[in-house]
Write an enzyme that holds these catalytic residues in place. Sequence first.
Site, PDB file in Angstrom:
ATOM      1  N   SER A  13       0.800  -1.235   0.000  1.00 45.14           N
ATOM      2  CA  SER A  13       0.000   0.000   0.000  1.00 45.14           C
ATOM      3  C   SER A  13       0.827   1.278   0.000  1.00 45.14           C
ATOM      4  O   SER A  13       0.266   2.376   0.019  1.00 45.14           O
ATOM      5  CB  SER A  13      -0.950   0.002   1.206  1.00 45.14           C
ATOM      6  OG  SER A  13      -1.842  -1.074   1.087  1.00 45.14           O
ATOM      7  N   SER A  14       2.143   1.154  -0.014  1.00 44.96           N
ATOM      8  CA  SER A  14       2.965   2.364   0.055  1.00 44.96           C
ATOM      9  C   SER A  14       4.349   2.078  -0.530  1.00 44.96           C
ATOM     10  O   SER A  14       4.766   0.928  -0.666  1.00 44.96           O
ATOM     11  CB  SER A  14       3.098   2.802   1.520  1.00 44.96           C
ATOM     12  OG  SER A  14       3.882   3.965   1.629  1.00 44.96           O
ATOM     13  N   ILE A  16       7.931   1.267  -1.616  1.00 41.75           N
ATOM     14  CA  ILE A  16       8.636   0.270  -2.439  1.00 41.75           C
ATOM     15  C   ILE A  16       7.690  -0.868  -2.833  1.00 41.75           C
ATOM     16  O   ILE A  16       7.722  -1.343  -3.981  1.00 41.75           O
ATOM     17  CB  ILE A  16       9.865  -0.260  -1.669  1.00 41.75           C
ATOM     18  CG1 ILE A  16      10.866   0.875  -1.420  1.00 41.75           C
ATOM     19  CG2 ILE A  16      10.533  -1.411  -2.431  1.00 41.75           C
ATOM     20  CD1 ILE A  16      11.979   0.538  -0.428  1.00 41.75           C
ATOM     21  N   ASP A  50      -2.310  -7.930   8.988  1.00 43.19           N
ATOM     22  CA  ASP A  50      -1.260  -7.338   9.817  1.00 43.19           C
ATOM     23  C   ASP A  50      -0.266  -8.455  10.132  1.00 43.19           C
ATOM     24  O   ASP A  50      -0.608  -9.416  10.823  1.00 43.19           O
ATOM     25  CB  ASP A  50      -1.889  -6.780  11.099  1.00 43.19           C
ATOM     26  CG  ASP A  50      -0.870  -6.036  11.948  1.00 43.19           C
ATOM     27  OD1 ASP A  50       0.314  -6.442  11.956  1.00 43.19           O
ATOM     28  OD2 ASP A  50      -1.250  -5.056  12.600  1.00 43.19           O
ATOM     29  N   TYR A 156      15.180  -1.553  14.885  1.00 47.33           N
ATOM     30  CA  TYR A 156      15.208  -1.617  13.413  1.00 47.33           C
ATOM     31  C   TYR A 156      16.480  -2.298  12.884  1.00 47.33           C
ATOM     32  O   TYR A 156      16.390  -3.298  12.167  1.00 47.33           O
ATOM     33  CB  TYR A 156      15.026  -0.223  12.814  1.00 47.33           C
ATOM     34  CG  TYR A 156      14.906  -0.257  11.308  1.00 47.33           C
ATOM     35  CD1 TYR A 156      13.722  -0.650  10.694  1.00 47.33           C
ATOM     36  CD2 TYR A 156      15.978   0.087  10.492  1.00 47.33           C
ATOM     37  CE1 TYR A 156      13.601  -0.695   9.308  1.00 47.33           C
ATOM     38  CE2 TYR A 156      15.870   0.047   9.106  1.00 47.33           C
ATOM     39  CZ  TYR A 156      14.689  -0.333   8.515  1.00 47.33           C
ATOM     40  OH  TYR A 156      14.580  -0.388   7.147  1.00 47.33           O
ATOM     41  N   LYS A 160      16.835  -6.108  10.961  1.00 51.11           N
ATOM     42  CA  LYS A 160      17.374  -6.303   9.602  1.00 51.11           C
ATOM     43  C   LYS A 160      18.625  -7.185   9.637  1.00 51.11           C
ATOM     44  O   LYS A 160      18.893  -7.949   8.699  1.00 51.11           O
ATOM     45  CB  LYS A 160      17.660  -4.952   8.944  1.00 51.11           C
ATOM     46  CG  LYS A 160      16.417  -4.076   8.736  1.00 51.11           C
ATOM     47  CD  LYS A 160      15.393  -4.708   7.786  1.00 51.11           C
ATOM     48  CE  LYS A 160      14.243  -3.745   7.462  1.00 51.11           C
ATOM     49  NZ  LYS A 160      13.257  -4.292   6.528  1.00 51.11           N
TER      50      LYS A 160
HETATM   51  P1  NAI Z   1       6.539   2.556   3.548  1.00 51.65           P
HETATM   52  O1  NAI Z   1       6.288   3.020   4.932  1.00 51.65           O
HETATM   53  O2  NAI Z   1       6.233   3.476   2.414  1.00 51.65           O
HETATM   54  O3  NAI Z   1       5.799   1.169   3.294  1.00 51.65           O
HETATM   55  C1  NAI Z   1       5.771   0.126   4.232  1.00 51.65           C
HETATM   56  C2  NAI Z   1       4.468  -0.624   4.064  1.00 51.65           C
HETATM   57  O4  NAI Z   1       4.482  -1.739   4.968  1.00 51.65           O
HETATM   58  C3  NAI Z   1       3.245   0.233   4.413  1.00 51.65           C
HETATM   59  O5  NAI Z   1       2.280   0.164   3.388  1.00 51.65           O
HETATM   60  C4  NAI Z   1       2.749  -0.372   5.701  1.00 51.65           C
HETATM   61  O6  NAI Z   1       1.350  -0.269   5.894  1.00 51.65           O
HETATM   62  C5  NAI Z   1       3.209  -1.822   5.550  1.00 51.65           C
HETATM   63  N1  NAI Z   1       3.258  -2.469   6.855  1.00 51.65           N
HETATM   64  C6  NAI Z   1       3.880  -2.022   7.968  1.00 51.65           C
HETATM   65  N2  NAI Z   1       3.638  -2.846   8.993  1.00 51.65           N
HETATM   66  C7  NAI Z   1       2.850  -3.837   8.521  1.00 51.65           C
HETATM   67  C8  NAI Z   1       2.252  -4.978   9.121  1.00 51.65           C
HETATM   68  N3  NAI Z   1       2.376  -5.228  10.445  1.00 51.65           N
HETATM   69  N4  NAI Z   1       1.500  -5.803   8.353  1.00 51.65           N
HETATM   70  C9  NAI Z   1       1.323  -5.530   7.037  1.00 51.65           C
HETATM   71  N5  NAI Z   1       1.853  -4.445   6.420  1.00 51.65           N
HETATM   72  C10 NAI Z   1       2.610  -3.613   7.161  1.00 51.65           C
HETATM   73  O7  NAI Z   1       8.093   2.185   3.517  1.00 51.65           O
HETATM   74  P2  NAI Z   1       9.011   1.619   2.314  1.00 51.65           P
HETATM   75  O8  NAI Z   1      10.144   2.543   2.154  1.00 51.65           O
HETATM   76  O9  NAI Z   1       8.205   1.240   1.152  1.00 51.65           O
HETATM   77  O10 NAI Z   1       9.588   0.326   3.043  1.00 51.65           O
HETATM   78  C11 NAI Z   1       9.528  -0.958   2.471  1.00 51.65           C
HETATM   79  C12 NAI Z   1      10.648  -1.799   3.030  1.00 51.65           C
HETATM   80  O11 NAI Z   1      11.891  -1.219   2.661  1.00 51.65           O
HETATM   81  C13 NAI Z   1      10.659  -1.926   4.558  1.00 51.65           C
HETATM   82  O12 NAI Z   1      10.944  -3.263   4.905  1.00 51.65           O
HETATM   83  C14 NAI Z   1      11.807  -1.014   4.965  1.00 51.65           C
HETATM   84  O13 NAI Z   1      12.410  -1.423   6.172  1.00 51.65           O
HETATM   85  C15 NAI Z   1      12.735  -1.161   3.786  1.00 51.65           C
HETATM   86  N6  NAI Z   1      13.685  -0.076   3.641  1.00 51.65           N
HETATM   87  C16 NAI Z   1      13.250   1.200   3.384  1.00 51.65           C
HETATM   88  C17 NAI Z   1      14.156   2.227   3.300  1.00 51.65           C
HETATM   89  C18 NAI Z   1      13.729   3.646   3.078  1.00 51.65           C
HETATM   90  O14 NAI Z   1      14.545   4.559   3.299  1.00 51.65           O
HETATM   91  N7  NAI Z   1      12.523   3.905   2.615  1.00 51.65           N
HETATM   92  C19 NAI Z   1      15.595   1.997   3.483  1.00 51.65           C
HETATM   93  C20 NAI Z   1      15.948   0.617   3.689  1.00 51.65           C
HETATM   94  C21 NAI Z   1      15.007  -0.373   3.781  1.00 51.65           C
END
Ligand code: NAI
Length: 261
Positions: A13-14, A16, A50, A156, A160
């Site tokens: 939903s958001s 990556i 979730d 965090y 990882k």
């Molecule tokens: P984001 O916050 O845009 O997306 C994360 C998504 O995961 C959200 O849609 C959220 O609702 C979902 N989510 C969170 N907890 C959840 C749960 N308990 N059950 C189901 N869905 C859940 O963040 P982004 O950047 O898209 O992050 C994606 C991945 O990339 C994560 O694993 C993050 O740790 C990793 N990452 C992101 C970086 C960044 O700077 N954006 C850097 C390095 C890694």
Amino acid sequence: MLFGKTILVTGVSSGIGARTAELALQMGADVIGVDRRKPAGVMGSFIEADLSSQAAVEALVARLPQRIDALANVAGVSGNTGAALTLAVNFYGLRALTEAVAPRLREGGAVVNVASIAGFGWRANLERAKDLAGVQGFPDVATLVREFGIPDGLGYPVSKEALLLWTFRAAHMPLFRARGIRVNAVSPGPVETPILQEFRAVLGDARVESDIARVGRAGTAPDIAPAILFLCSDGARWINGVNLPVDGGLEASVAAEAMGF
Ligand code: NAI
């Protein structure tokens, strides 16, 4: 590469996860998206779940089709809600989902775990990462965090680190290897998505800015999604148990500094 394949994408939903799903659809795949929040637009099929508890993971898996080609574990939290929830979502929930989905992954299928440059310390913290990854099943994470003395600010990176170590190990676990299922990780550096603001609060602006300065800019979700989908595809059929940094060279820069050259 992905035409006609069924790809399960968490965190759809958001950020990556959303871009990964969009690109997979553009490439002709069927996408099943999973998130705790509904996506803003229509993106393949969607299941709300979730991923922070065993029960929720089991309920999700019961709704999945019998045959899936690849699982992209993208969902994650920043650590701003405490170490226990962070480990539950970023590691134990991810692992529970992956192990439960494994029998439905077709022979030669793939798992891609989105880790992070924040997990770079897995070698330095090897014993802790081994112990956390060695805990069987879905533990009582609040108790575990107390036993290991993990402060909220470290939730965090610790999550990882455990994820990277488990990725390397999973590539050789019979559950995956016996059926030719590859397990790899993608590690982004800072990426302009909603979670980045939370990282600024958890890690501090200075750390985030210094990472960005090393490589000239923050990444974007469209920078990361193609790497995830490549590892999902048969084009990566001989790539197994690797961590692919997708960070504009950040990990190389950090590693060079750590090794003193
Ligand atoms: P984001 O916050 O845009 O997306 C994360 C998504 O995961 C959200 O849609 C959220 O609702 C979902 N989510 C969170 N907890 C959840 C749960 N308990 N059950 C189901 N869905 C859940 O963040 P982004 O950047 O898209 O992050 C994606 C991945 O990339 C994560 O694993 C993050 O740790 C990793 N990452 C992101 C970086 C960044 O700077 N954006 C850097 C390095 C890694």
